[in-house]
Design an enzyme around this catalytic site. Structure first.
Site, PDB file in Angstrom:
ATOM      1  N   LYS A  42       8.123   0.077   5.431  1.00  0.00           N
ATOM      2  CA  LYS A  42       7.855   1.351   5.018  1.00  0.00           C
ATOM      3  C   LYS A  42       8.778   1.903   4.315  1.00  0.00           C
ATOM      4  O   LYS A  42       9.859   2.336   4.855  1.00  0.00           O
ATOM      5  CB  LYS A  42       7.252   2.359   6.097  1.00  0.00           C
ATOM      6  CG  LYS A  42       6.080   3.368   5.825  1.00  0.00           C
ATOM      7  CD  LYS A  42       5.443   3.694   7.124  1.00  0.00           C
ATOM      8  CE  LYS A  42       4.956   4.993   6.964  1.00  0.00           C
ATOM      9  NZ  LYS A  42       3.971   5.474   8.039  1.00  0.00           N
TER      10      LYS A  42
ATOM     11  N   GLY B   8       0.741  -1.126  -0.025  1.00  0.00           N
ATOM     12  CA  GLY B   8      -0.010  -0.172   0.074  1.00  0.00           C
ATOM     13  C   GLY B   8       0.738   1.024  -0.158  1.00  0.00           C
ATOM     14  O   GLY B   8       2.024   1.160  -0.013  1.00  0.00           O
ATOM     15  N   LYS B   9       0.217   2.438  -0.151  1.00  0.00           N
ATOM     16  CA  LYS B   9       0.982   3.555  -0.129  1.00  0.00           C
ATOM     17  C   LYS B   9       0.226   4.715   0.849  1.00  0.00           C
ATOM     18  O   LYS B   9      -0.831   4.707   1.249  1.00  0.00           O
ATOM     19  CB  LYS B   9       1.220   4.232  -1.577  1.00  0.00           C
ATOM     20  CG  LYS B   9       0.066   4.810  -2.238  1.00  0.00           C
ATOM     21  CD  LYS B   9       0.201   5.043  -3.656  1.00  0.00           C
ATOM     22  CE  LYS B   9       1.148   6.209  -3.831  1.00  0.00           C
ATOM     23  NZ  LYS B   9       0.641   7.527  -4.024  1.00  0.00           N
TER      24      LYS B   9
ATOM     25  N   GLY C  43       1.152   8.701   2.474  1.00  0.00           N
ATOM     26  CA  GLY C  43       1.511  10.291   2.249  1.00  0.00           C
ATOM     27  C   GLY C  43       2.878  10.094   1.204  1.00  0.00           C
ATOM     28  O   GLY C  43       2.851  10.570  -0.002  1.00  0.00           O
TER      29      GLY C  43
ATOM     30  N   ASP D 133      -4.224  10.261  15.517  1.00  0.00           N
ATOM     31  CA  ASP D 133      -4.743   9.887  14.083  1.00  0.00           C
ATOM     32  C   ASP D 133      -5.555   8.609  14.220  1.00  0.00           C
ATOM     33  O   ASP D 133      -5.276   7.675  13.214  1.00  0.00           O
ATOM     34  CB  ASP D 133      -4.017  10.128  13.120  1.00  0.00           C
ATOM     35  CG  ASP D 133      -4.579  10.036  11.820  1.00  0.00           C
ATOM     36  OD1 ASP D 133      -5.730  10.357  11.637  1.00  0.00           O
ATOM     37  OD2 ASP D 133      -3.693   9.636  10.780  1.00  0.00           O
TER      38      ASP D 133
HETATM   39  P1  ADP Z   1      -0.634   6.521   5.878  1.00  0.00           P
HETATM   40  O1  ADP Z   1       0.494   7.127   5.035  1.00  0.00           O
HETATM   41  O2  ADP Z   1      -2.010   6.363   4.884  1.00  0.00           O
HETATM   42  O3  ADP Z   1      -0.959   7.065   7.019  1.00  0.00           O
HETATM   43  P2  ADP Z   1       0.995   4.198   6.114  1.00  0.00           P
HETATM   44  O4  ADP Z   1       2.052   5.007   5.496  1.00  0.00           O
HETATM   45  O5  ADP Z   1       1.300   3.744   7.347  1.00  0.00           O
HETATM   46  O6  ADP Z   1      -0.404   4.804   5.756  1.00  0.00           O
HETATM   47  O7  ADP Z   1       0.787   2.806   5.233  1.00  0.00           O
HETATM   48  C1  ADP Z   1       0.156   2.948   3.769  1.00  0.00           C
HETATM   49  C2  ADP Z   1      -0.478   1.594   3.503  1.00  0.00           C
HETATM   50  O8  ADP Z   1       0.433   0.524   3.572  1.00  0.00           O
HETATM   51  C3  ADP Z   1      -1.478   1.253   4.513  1.00  0.00           C
HETATM   52  O9  ADP Z   1      -2.841   1.808   4.064  1.00  0.00           O
HETATM   53  C4  ADP Z   1      -1.587  -0.417   4.592  1.00  0.00           C
HETATM   54  O10 ADP Z   1      -2.416  -0.827   3.303  1.00  0.00           O
HETATM   55  C5  ADP Z   1      -0.161  -0.683   4.341  1.00  0.00           C
HETATM   56  N1  ADP Z   1       0.499  -0.916   5.450  1.00  0.00           N
HETATM   57  C6  ADP Z   1       1.144  -0.112   6.492  1.00  0.00           C
HETATM   58  N2  ADP Z   1       1.607  -0.761   7.385  1.00  0.00           N
HETATM   59  C7  ADP Z   1       1.545  -1.955   7.369  1.00  0.00           C
HETATM   60  C8  ADP Z   1       1.721  -3.426   8.076  1.00  0.00           C
HETATM   61  N3  ADP Z   1       2.506  -3.037   9.142  1.00  0.00           N
HETATM   62  N4  ADP Z   1       1.413  -4.239   7.687  1.00  0.00           N
HETATM   63  C9  ADP Z   1       0.817  -4.530   6.552  1.00  0.00           C
HETATM   64  N5  ADP Z   1       0.386  -3.313   5.600  1.00  0.00           N
HETATM   65  C10 ADP Z   1       0.845  -2.150   6.128  1.00  0.00           C
END
Ligand code: ADP
Length: 318
Positions: free
Chosen positions: A73, A51-52, A54, A166
């Protein structure tokens, strides 16, 4: 060489060297399926895209030495301004100190020339946002199950003198075994005693009134958000959701929401929602007290949930 240098205690993410005109491209980041931590020497295999956010893209990542899997991340450095890097350094500093079964564990972070990398506990069942998307709402025992873990996790975060700021279904991640893991500390802060004015942050539907009034706010805003999440789990939409942002804010400020009725929750569930959604922050309970509420202690809370509950009704015994 077999260097055993520990990572620095304070993250010191540096902006990428080179001319500021350098533009970030996908191919830059995709350069290799393998990533090495230049300090510890560990090499990781970059797998499935998860996923992505910001600035970040999140991938499955495997430590090739032992097969351990993480969600990683990845934050590209070269199109990032210094202030954003400082924000990310703050997120890392706060998150890496937290260690609790209901908090996404941050195992390690490192950087190379291109990116910063946060190795996180992988949460393959996604989040409560996805559960709500597929299910609409959940049954009361499920709501108690999720709520108990969210309250326990946020109570721990507060005990570490951190406000998340949040909390929303999308940040309530789910482990393989359906354990709630609170994640995304991008807006988290350590309130100082002074209660300074702070900028508005958070997600519209889950924002507390004192945040909208631009008053100083603190732990109580997280308590409010948990009330909104419990409501959303039981009812199928958050309490102040409307067609427009303006109207939503007006409803939050006048504490105007459709009460949870007997067809949806027991009296004690209704009582808990009202307790958490009190307009005056000082009147809201601490999460240590919420943990003891009858809804989470006297009524039936399943010990576990099958993962099928992500997309369908639980089996009859739950
Ligand atoms: P945002 O920028 O929307 O706050 P994050 O950067 O934390 O979200 O994560 C972006 C996306 O990556 C999430 O919406 C999720 O789909 C995926 N993701 C984040 N952390 C995890 C994790 N620990 N395990 C699995 N998927 C994750």
């Amino acid at each position: 060489s077999s260097q055993t240098t520990l990572p620095p205690r304070t993250p010191s993410i540096t902006t990428a060297a080179g001319p500021s005109t350098s533009s970030w491209t996908n191919s830059n980041e995709q350069e290799s399926d393998y990533v090495s931590d230049p300090v510890q020497g560990n090499t990781y295999y970059k797998g499935q895209f998860l996923g992505k956010g910001g600035f970040a893209r999140v991938y499955m990542m495997t430590d090739i030495a032992n097969g351990t899997q993480y969600a990683c991340k990845i934050i590209p450095k070269n199109r990032m301004q210094k202030v954003h890097m400082q924000k990310i350094a703050r997120e890392i500093m706060i998150h890496k100190e937290l260690n609790h079964v209901n908090v996404v564990q941050m195992h390690h972070y490192f950087e190379d020339n291109l990116n910063a990398y946060m190795l996180l506990e992988a949460c393959p069942r996604k989040s409560l946002m996805h559960v709500l998307k597929y299910r609409g709402k959940v049954t009361e025992p499920e709501a108690r199950y999720y709520m108990k873990q969210m309250v326990t996790g946020v109570a721990y975060i507060h005990s570490q003198k951190v406000v998340h700021r949040d909390l929303k279904p999308g940040n309530m991640f789910l482990s393989e075994h359906m354990i709630v893991k609170i994640g995304d500390f991008g807006l988290a802060t350590r309130p100082d005693g002074q209660r300074r004015r702070v900028t508005i942050c958070g997600t519209p539907n889950y924002i507390a009134p004192e945040v909208l009034y631009k008053q100083a706010y603190s732990y109580e805003a997280d308590v409010w958000a948990l009330g909104c999440i419990l409501y959303a789990l039981l009812v199928g939409q958050p309490p102040f959701e409307t067609a427009t942002l303006k109207e939503t804010y007006a409803r939050i400020c006048s504490n105007q929401y459709k009460e949870v009725d007997d067809s949806i929750a027991t009296r004690s569930g209704q009582d808990l929602v009202r307790w958490l959604l009190q307009p005056t922050p000082e009147l809201r309970p601490s999460l240590e007290r919420v943990k003891e509420h009858a809804y989470l202690t006297k009524e039936y809370v399943p010990a576990s949930l099958p993962h099928t509950c992500c997309y369908q009704m639980p089996p009859a015994h739950i």
